[in-house]
Design an enzyme around this catalytic site. Sequence first.
Site, short mmCIF file in Angstrom:
data_model
loop_
_atom_site.label_atom_id
_atom_site.label_comp_id
_atom_site.label_asym_id
_atom_site.label_seq_id
_atom_site.Cartn_x
_atom_site.Cartn_y
_atom_site.Cartn_z
N HIS A 1 0.85 -1.19 0.00
CA HIS A 1 0.00 0.00 0.00
C HIS A 1 0.88 1.23 0.00
O HIS A 1 1.98 1.23 0.55
CB HIS A 1 -0.96 0.01 1.19
CG HIS A 1 -0.32 0.05 2.54
ND1 HIS A 1 -0.03 1.24 3.19
CD2 HIS A 1 0.08 -0.93 3.38
CE1 HIS A 1 0.50 0.98 4.38
NE2 HIS A 1 0.59 -0.33 4.51
N ASP B 1 6.71 1.34 6.74
CA ASP B 1 5.33 0.95 6.46
C ASP B 1 4.66 1.99 5.57
O ASP B 1 4.20 3.02 6.05
CB ASP B 1 4.60 0.81 7.79
CG ASP B 1 3.17 0.34 7.66
OD1 ASP B 1 2.78 -0.09 6.55
OD2 ASP B 1 2.43 0.42 8.65
N ASP C 1 -0.29 4.40 0.96
CA ASP C 1 -0.72 5.41 1.92
C ASP C 1 0.04 5.26 3.23
O ASP C 1 0.59 4.19 3.54
CB ASP C 1 -2.22 5.34 2.16
CG ASP C 1 -2.65 3.99 2.73
OD1 ASP C 1 -2.27 2.95 2.16
OD2 ASP C 1 -3.36 3.98 3.76
N GLU D 1 -5.04 1.41 3.10
CA GLU D 1 -4.82 0.38 4.11
C GLU D 1 -4.81 0.97 5.51
O GLU D 1 -5.34 0.38 6.46
CB GLU D 1 -3.50 -0.35 3.82
CG GLU D 1 -3.27 -1.61 4.65
CD GLU D 1 -2.69 -1.33 6.03
OE1 GLU D 1 -2.75 -2.22 6.89
OE2 GLU D 1 -2.14 -0.22 6.24
N GLU D 2 -4.22 2.16 5.64
CA GLU D 2 -4.06 2.74 6.97
C GLU D 2 -5.38 3.23 7.57
O GLU D 2 -5.44 3.56 8.75
CB GLU D 2 -3.07 3.91 6.91
CG GLU D 2 -1.64 3.51 6.51
CD GLU D 2 -0.93 2.68 7.57
OE1 GLU D 2 -1.56 2.35 8.60
OE2 GLU D 2 0.26 2.36 7.38
#
Length: 208
Positions: free
Chosen positions: A66, A99, A68, A133-134
């Site tokens: 991801h 991440d 984001d 995702e976050e």
Amino acid sequence: YKDFLRQPSVAATGQGIPEMAALVARRLASLGAEVKIVPTEGDAPPVVWAELGPADAERTLLIYNHYDVQPAEPFELWQSPPFAPEIRDGAIYARGADDNKGQHMAHVKAIESLLRATGELPVNVKVIVEGEEEIGGGHLFCKVNTAHFRAQRVRESYDVHGGFVSLVSSCLRIATVASHTPPVKRERPVALHRRRLVIPTQHQQRPR
């Protein structure tokens, strides 16, 4: 890699999301991949989809990432600006450095290195990079364009978030491989891997 880190992509606010999706698409295209930026419902972040490698390969590798990141506040706790990557003591500091932009770039560089060394990939590779995702977005796979994302002959998946395993399993019914950085007290992050074979039930085996 630093270009990725310089680009804000905060899903919670929408800051820089379209620009980051375009940046991811350009980087994957530089590998020779066929790339699509797939819109989602409403104003949700788009999904970047890429395919490369021999289409007739016996195996297909599905890679998930991801683009984001979490909001960077409170800014006063940062020693350097969160979207101005800085190397200190051999480590790079920026929002998303680990991440998940760092992990995504590790996959990109692995493909790039293999292509440079051998000239071709031994498997067909499909890459999915989402942008929510976050915030626990639900537009990936089941709510985006299920027919488009249903990979043919997929047998293995490489995943960087354990939560993605169940999503892939329910939508694609494939064996999965997951890696993650556990929250343990170590000087350096440690990547762990696990495999889980998904055996479809009789109901799941019915064609959709």
